[in-house]
Design a protein around this motif. Sequence first.
Motif, mmCIF file in Angstrom:
data_model
loop_
_atom_site.group_PDB
_atom_site.id
_atom_site.type_symbol
_atom_site.label_atom_id
_atom_site.label_comp_id
_atom_site.label_asym_id
_atom_site.label_seq_id
_atom_site.Cartn_x
_atom_site.Cartn_y
_atom_site.Cartn_z
ATOM 1 N N VAL A 1 2.890 13.220 1.505
ATOM 2 C CA VAL A 1 4.077 12.391 1.249
ATOM 3 C C VAL A 1 4.516 11.709 2.542
ATOM 4 N N ALA A 2 4.494 12.471 3.650
ATOM 5 C CA ALA A 2 4.900 11.921 4.952
ATOM 6 C C ALA A 2 3.986 10.775 5.379
ATOM 7 N N LEU A 3 2.696 10.918 5.132
ATOM 8 C CA LEU A 3 1.740 9.861 5.480
ATOM 9 C C LEU A 3 2.051 8.585 4.696
ATOM 10 N N HIS A 4 2.316 8.730 3.409
ATOM 11 C CA HIS A 4 2.642 7.566 2.578
ATOM 12 C C HIS A 4 3.941 6.909 3.045
ATOM 13 N N MET A 5 4.926 7.734 3.411
ATOM 14 C CA MET A 5 6.201 7.195 3.895
ATOM 15 C C MET A 5 6.015 6.428 5.200
ATOM 16 N N THR A 6 5.143 6.921 6.056
ATOM 17 C CA THR A 6 4.882 6.247 7.328
ATOM 18 C C THR A 6 4.301 4.859 7.097
ATOM 19 N N VAL A 7 3.369 4.758 6.158
ATOM 20 C CA VAL A 7 2.767 3.456 5.840
ATOM 21 C C VAL A 7 3.848 2.480 5.374
ATOM 22 N N ALA B 1 0.826 -1.210 0.000
ATOM 23 C CA ALA B 1 0.000 0.000 0.000
ATOM 24 C C ALA B 1 0.858 1.258 0.000
ATOM 25 N N GLY B 2 1.934 1.247 0.812
ATOM 26 C CA GLY B 2 2.813 2.416 0.894
ATOM 27 C C GLY B 2 3.465 2.745 -0.432
ATOM 28 N N LEU B 3 3.953 1.733 -1.143
ATOM 29 C CA LEU B 3 4.588 1.963 -2.440
ATOM 30 C C LEU B 3 3.573 2.436 -3.482
ATOM 31 N N ALA B 4 2.385 1.842 -3.453
ATOM 32 C CA ALA B 4 1.341 2.267 -4.396
ATOM 33 C C ALA B 4 0.963 3.731 -4.153
#
Length: 529
Positions: free
Chosen positions: A379-385, A362-365
């Motif tokens: 961007v920070a939220l995606h990196m956290t995932v 999910a994070g990479l997608a």
Amino acid sequence: MATTAPSGVRGGHSPVDIPPMTHRQIMEALSGLLLGMFVAILSSTVVTNALPQIIGDLGGGQSAYTWVVTATLLSMTATTPLWGKLADLFSKKLLVQISLLIYAAGSVLAGLAQSTEALIACRVIQGVGVGGLSALAQIIMAAMISPRERGRYSGYLGATFALATVGGPLLGGVITDTEWLGWRWCFLVGVPFSLIALFVLQKTLSLPVVKRPVKIDWTGAFLVSAAVSLLLIWVTFAGDRYAWLSWQTAAMIGGALAFGLAFVYVESRASEPIIPLRLFRNRTITLASLASLFVGVSMFAGTVFFSQYFQLARGESPTMSGVMTFPMIGGLFLSSTLSGQLITRTGRWKSWLVSGGALVTAGLALLGTIRYDTDYWLVALHMTVLGLGLGMVMQNLVLCVQNQVAPQDLGAASSVVTFFRSLGGAIGVSALGAILSTRITHHVETGIADLGPRGAGLGEGGTAGGGIPDLTVVPEPMRTVLEGAYGHGVADVFFYSAPFALVALVLMIFIKEVALKNHQTPDPVARKS
């Protein structure tokens, strides 16, 4: 009491009882081991934010940028099985000290390099040492601690990984931005850490050494190194120096397959194979190794290409580039320590493994949707995932394998998982680096075309030949075109990485959970070192 070796794993040695180590003894020994692991990870992460300036100063292009990272991964990958096998035959303490010395020597030479070719060669030396540190950290921990308790201490290893991953880019950024230091200290800074780790390990680490005839499979080591090297050279230059469908591609793939088949043939007949093929009769080892291969792509994509995104797409300094990766590292730190503690408490690990695989995918997608002007909080939220997922996956793939093998195969089995993860990372960085170069060129051409008459005569803004542009001297509107190209290009890399994480997730779903043992299996006849 000795335990029976699981199916597909050799037993047959007469064990002796070795008193379990106390928590204090384990922590004392781990202090030097974790410092050594910190050094190994630091060698890769400390240069990530400095790479644009390093390659610019040494006159390299995108392929050199990729190979500075890939060279370490290549030698690390090729030598990991050998280190693992040596750990089954020699003193683990001596081997980890040797690997620290090799790393220190490579670091000093890298800090003195005057060209990208020399730097890449020195990074190969570093990688040999890093391969030893990466493999031996897992092996030594398994030799000291029972599988059930190992989850707790694996959390410390994950925390060390997180600290080095966040501290490395930040430290590298500060060093690069400090005029009286310069980027060369990004390589030299690891030397004192390695020497301190060497001293601490000498004082605190005492492990049994197996007493049995020693015979190293050097032919197998050469063949696996040759196969991996050809594969990496192909994916690095395909699409750049020659077409994906070309005679060069056919020659390199054919050569890699030939070396691979020869390796399998040699290993099936060697008395002490680098990778005992019988290990793969165990379904858990086979699935975990394949999952590690695909996880490696995801893990290194998440650490190598963020520096280009933040510096070249968002115009941040090397220092701030490191600071802005905190969300991913915070997620990794939190999930690795928390999952380790809970695994020790319950003895169950599969739910963490599967959940982690889902989060990585999910994070990479999600990161595949970012652009140069995407709000940072998103961007920070995606990196956290992504970080949360990696923290749950990395150590637990090794843990589930270590829980399945007899003591005499612990080193080989642990290094197999590390080998496939490093192989996936090396292939991933090489292939994704080539894809990034192609995608950036495409997005630059598209951006220039979108400018209409204003784009005439702008060329490629310094990207011709794969060069790394200096955005501080690029005028508008070309700067915006380049930032957009790098933002979109890096996002494409993340998007293309997501299917690999999905394959890893599917493989992990089929791994059968075996509750972790509450005791450490005694080693074969051994002496203390």
